[in-house]
Design an enzyme around this catalytic site. Structure first.
Site, short mmCIF file in Angstrom:
data_model
loop_
_atom_site.label_atom_id
_atom_site.label_comp_id
_atom_site.label_asym_id
_atom_site.label_seq_id
_atom_site.Cartn_x
_atom_site.Cartn_y
_atom_site.Cartn_z
N GLU A 42 2.59 -26.31 46.87
CA GLU A 42 1.52 -27.12 46.31
C GLU A 42 2.05 -27.60 44.96
O GLU A 42 2.04 -26.88 43.97
CB GLU A 42 0.24 -26.28 46.16
CG GLU A 42 -0.99 -27.07 45.77
CD GLU A 42 -1.49 -27.98 46.86
OE1 GLU A 42 -2.17 -28.97 46.52
OE2 GLU A 42 -1.20 -27.72 48.04
N GLU A 84 2.28 -19.31 50.20
CA GLU A 84 1.93 -20.49 49.41
C GLU A 84 2.40 -20.32 47.97
O GLU A 84 2.29 -19.23 47.39
CB GLU A 84 0.42 -20.72 49.44
CG GLU A 84 0.02 -22.00 48.72
CD GLU A 84 -1.47 -22.27 48.77
OE1 GLU A 84 -1.85 -23.44 48.64
OE2 GLU A 84 -2.26 -21.31 48.93
N HIS A 122 -3.04 -20.29 39.78
CA HIS A 122 -4.13 -21.11 40.31
C HIS A 122 -4.56 -22.05 39.20
O HIS A 122 -5.24 -21.64 38.25
CB HIS A 122 -5.29 -20.23 40.78
CG HIS A 122 -6.18 -20.90 41.76
ND1 HIS A 122 -7.50 -21.17 41.51
CD2 HIS A 122 -5.94 -21.37 43.01
CE1 HIS A 122 -8.04 -21.78 42.55
NE2 HIS A 122 -7.11 -21.91 43.47
N HIS A 163 -2.77 -17.57 52.07
CA HIS A 163 -3.27 -18.57 51.13
C HIS A 163 -3.25 -17.98 49.72
O HIS A 163 -3.54 -16.80 49.53
CB HIS A 163 -4.71 -18.96 51.52
CG HIS A 163 -5.38 -19.86 50.53
ND1 HIS A 163 -6.41 -19.45 49.72
CD2 HIS A 163 -5.18 -21.17 50.24
CE1 HIS A 163 -6.81 -20.46 48.98
NE2 HIS A 163 -6.09 -21.51 49.26
N ASN A 164 -2.86 -18.79 48.73
CA ASN A 164 -2.79 -18.30 47.34
C ASN A 164 -2.07 -16.95 47.28
O ASN A 164 -2.55 -15.98 46.69
CB ASN A 164 -4.19 -18.16 46.74
CG ASN A 164 -4.82 -19.51 46.42
OD1 ASN A 164 -4.18 -20.55 46.51
ND2 ASN A 164 -6.09 -19.50 46.05
N ASP A 190 1.69 -22.34 44.41
CA ASP A 190 1.04 -23.37 43.61
C ASP A 190 1.88 -23.58 42.35
O ASP A 190 1.88 -22.73 41.46
CB ASP A 190 -0.37 -22.94 43.22
CG ASP A 190 -1.38 -23.23 44.32
OD1 ASP A 190 -0.96 -23.70 45.39
OD2 ASP A 190 -2.58 -22.98 44.11
#
Length: 756
Positions: free
Chosen positions: A404, A355, A370, A325-326, A357
């Site tokens: 994302e 991931e 983020h 994640h992230n 973003d």
């Protein structure tokens, strides 16, 4: 079996010629390799921190072939060293963000970067020419490879000898009583002055007041004597004081519970016996037995599971998939740095779902960070390049890029362009085969392939809309808030097997969702479903993929417990890889077997549509396989000092065993602590665990430094699935909080998984 009292030293041991073997190993290594000779001579390198900060520094490999010395211009640290063990990997060329930013392309071949384990800053360096840069990189990589291939016993020997060298303050190859005391504290033993003097007197045969030559060897033998191994060997060696092939076979069958034959016993003798006379007699001496016990055959992890041993031809959703994640973050989610290095570190740990973003960046270039925070930004194209370069270094099995997407249409088109042009044929841009698929392909089918997870404009089998984008209602996976987005057809078209959709209930998913349509669940939602609708959740995951991600309130990048999510059959259980924690230890343990490929086949009862398995209910079924797990914690070897700056700071170790699985199997038990002995503490304590679902159980060993006034400090840990544990007498390696191997440390235990 009770093997010993807790005395730190003993006086009997057969010689295994350790000092001789270590020196022969190093001399051969030094003399036979020109790259190693180059490193031992040392040379000037330019250390680069910014466009204006570029300083000449002299670097040199120390004689131990384990330590790199370099010149520093800091007032209090003129000369600095670091262990080769601290290096994670090397990068040739201007591949790091610093070198790429602060050096011209004309010096590409002269540059290289040392990437350290943990959070230590990278070392960006430039050599005088490309040939010298290659010698530095090749030489360091050879040492790293060589150290990685050493047995646990060899690592222990090197560590002790290195400590001996450090204790010899005046470099006279002798050891005084004062130096002996200093050495004992270095290796984590506290003894009183009388006991230290007695040891010294035993070894000082010449009565010269210092130990040298064979006297140091005698002291070394006293120090490294393993009484518990002596006891085990003595109970099994019934042939003129040695272990015959038949004795060894009986030990393997009765104590180690291995399915082996006489042929296997003879192979072990041939492979590990150090005495040629014993080998000719087809016997195993005590030294050969110790050597065998320190190899992978004597490890807790089943050697067969170090390779890919599971069926990799099942549909993709039948596997747990190591997921991050992230992934771009190196630290917290509010102001921490974003970096391509974070992707490299995750991929090198066989993470198979990363991931990204994605947000609009300056100059029309999409960036990853983020959103709406102070975290730094990294270019999307740079991340894709790094992923392409490092995705299949440790595993050939497919990598999922979880997008994302917060970008405008123009930058989405550029994202699609980078994905297609950089990843090339490795990108899955259409279904495999000639017909519309009805199920996922397997990891084997997708070897060295990339899958894109994200939004898609329509069903996979529908005709693509002629417009370049369509406005549609979507749900953001991170905040579950309704929003309007415009999705570029170019990006939509490369989403094949992992189309993101909103979860509207299990019945809706069963009736309306195609197999390739998957939902992401915030941890609170996922845990609620696992607790209230476990069987439905498990059945949902039998033909669809589910991704779980940490709550947005975890701004410190902390993690949730992944085990309940695996119990519910969830495949993509995403954790913050950048945060060392118990949860990451469990994740590392889960994906340790099967060749550390990043894919673990789920148990059959989580794949069969007829299954009614519920992890919270102990109902009869093929999944209920009750076992009794007996653990005897015997001893530890060479635990590291936690406070290296304080010579008198000696650890007081205890061992805790933790079992994670279905709620009925969760348990934790620990030994008493031992005062002032981190070198060879001995417990001889036995514990019993009841296990109902061994296929879901994770076993974690934790070694801590006991403290009466504050929280215990972690010394080392190791985690693995219970199904990968070997029975019998086993050595357990120990890892740091960040999951890196502590080269010389280990536990020695006896394990037995039996029917109740």
């Amino acid at each position: 079996m009770h093997v010993s009292s807790n005395a730190p030293l003993r006086t009997e041991r057969t010689s295994i010629h350790i000092l001789h073997n270590c020196s022969v190993f190093n001399d051969h290594f030094k003399l036979g390799d020109p790259d190693l000779q180059f490193l031992l001579l040392g040379g000037e390198l330019i250390k680069i921190r910014s466009r204006s900060w570029k300083k000449n520094r002299f670097f040199k490999l120390q004689e131990d072939c384990k330590t790199l010395w370099y010149e520093s211009h800091k007032i209090f640290k003129r000369k600095q060293t670091f262990s080769i063990d601290d290096i994670d990997y090397m990068r040739k060329g201007r591949q790091s963000e610093g070198l790429n930013k602060h050096t011209p392309s004309s010096v590409e071949g002269q540059c290289f970067t040392i990437i350290f384990k943990g959070r230590k800053k990278n070392l960006d360096l430039m050599a005088a020419n490309e040939d010298e840069a290659n010698k530095w990189v090749n030489g360091l990589e050879k040492i790293m490879s060589n150290m990685l291939n050493l047995s646990q016993q060899q690592k222990s020997e090197h560590w002790i000898i290195n400590c001996m060298r450090k204790a010899d303050k005046n470099d006279d190859n002798k050891m005084t009583l004062k130096e002996l005391k200093h050495f004992l504290r270095q290796v984590n033993i506290e003894v009183d002055d009388t006991y230290a003097a007695d040891i010294f007197k035993q070894c000082d045969k010449s009565n010269s007041g210092s130990l040298e030559g064979s006297e140091i060897k005698h002291f070394y033998d006293l120090l490294t004597y393993r009484e518990e191994i002596d006891v085990i060997y003595g109970q099994c060696a019934h042939t003129d004081g040695q272990m015959s092939a038949e004795d060894l076979l009986n030990f393997l069958l009765n104590e180690q519970r291995e399915q082996v034959s006489m042929v296997d016993a003879l192979k072990l003798i041939e492979k590990y016996e150090v005495d040629e006379t014993a080998k000719q007699k087809k016997c195993m001496s005590k030294d050969g037995f110790l050597m065998y016990m320190h190899q992978e055959e004597g490890s807790i992890l089943n050697p067969a599971h170090k390779q890919v041993y599971q069926d990799m031809h099942q549909p993709l959703n039948h596997y747990y998939i190591s997921s991050s994640h992230n992934t771009y973050l190196m630290a917290d989610q509010l102001k921490g740095p974003s970096s391509t290095e974070a992707y490299i570190k995750a991929l090198m740990k066989s993470c198979r779902c990363v991931e990204l973003d994605c947000w609009d960046g300056a100059n029309g270039e999409p960036v990853i960070y983020h959103g709406y925070t102070l975290t730094s930004k990294v270019l999307f194209r740079d991340v894709i390049k790094v992923i392409k370069d490092y995705a299949f270094k440790t595993s050939d099995y497919p990598v999922i890029l979880s997008l994302e997407n917060h970008c405008t249409v123009d930058q989405q088109k550029l994202m699609a362009h980078y994905l297609i042009s950089i990843l090339g044929d490795a990108l899955v841009s259409k279904p495999l085969g000639n017909n519309m698929p009805t199920n996922f392909p397997s990891p084997e089918d997708l070897k060295q392939k990339f899958l894109i997870k994200g939004k898609r404009l329509n069903k996979l089998d529908a005709a693509l809309n002629n417009n370049s984008f369509i406005e549609e209602d979507t749900v953001s996976e991170e905040d579950e808030a309704k929003s309007k987005i415009k999705l570029a057809k170019e990006l939509s078209n490369i989403v094949i097997y992992c189309k993101s959709v909103h979860f509207s209930g299990f019945e809706h998913a069963k009736e309306m969702q195609a197999f390739y349509e998957m939902s992401s669940f915030k941890e609170s939602k996922a845990f609620h479903l696992a607790e209230t609708s476990a069987t439905a959740y498990i059945n949902h995951n039998m033909d669809k993929l589910s991704r779980i991600y940490p709550s947005g309130s975890r701004t410190d990048s902390s993690n949730y417990n992944p085990v309940p999510m695996w119990n519910a059959g969830c495949q993509i259980v995403a954790l913050n890889f950048q945060t060392p924690s118990k949860e990451m230890h469990i994740n590392q343990g889960r994906f340790l077997p099967n060749g550390a490929s990043g894919y673990i086949l789920k148990p059959e009862f989580q794949r069969s549509l007829s299954s009614q398995f519920d992890p919270s209910v102990l109902t009869k079924g093929p999944w209920l396989k009750k076992k009794t797990f007996n653990v005897m914690v015997i001893s530890a070897q060479q635990l590291p000092k936690l406070n290296k700056d304080k010579e008198n700071s000696i650890v007081d170790p205890l061992v805790r065993m933790e079992l994670y699985g279905v709620p009925a199997d969760n348990a934790s038990k620990e030994t008493h602590y031992i005062n002032n002995n981190g070198f060879n503490p001995m417990w001889n304590e036995t514990f019993v665990f009841d296990v109902h679902f061994p296929e879901l159980a994770m076993l974690r060993f934790v070694v801590e430094d006991y403290d009466t006034t504050s929280q215990n400090d972690l010394i080392g840990q190791y985690c693995l699935p219970l199904t990968s544990v070997q029975s019998g007498y086993r050595h357990i390696p120990l890892l740091t909080k960040r999951g890196d191997l502590i080269s010389s440390a280990g536990l020695f235990v006896h394990l037995m998984l039996i029917d109740p």
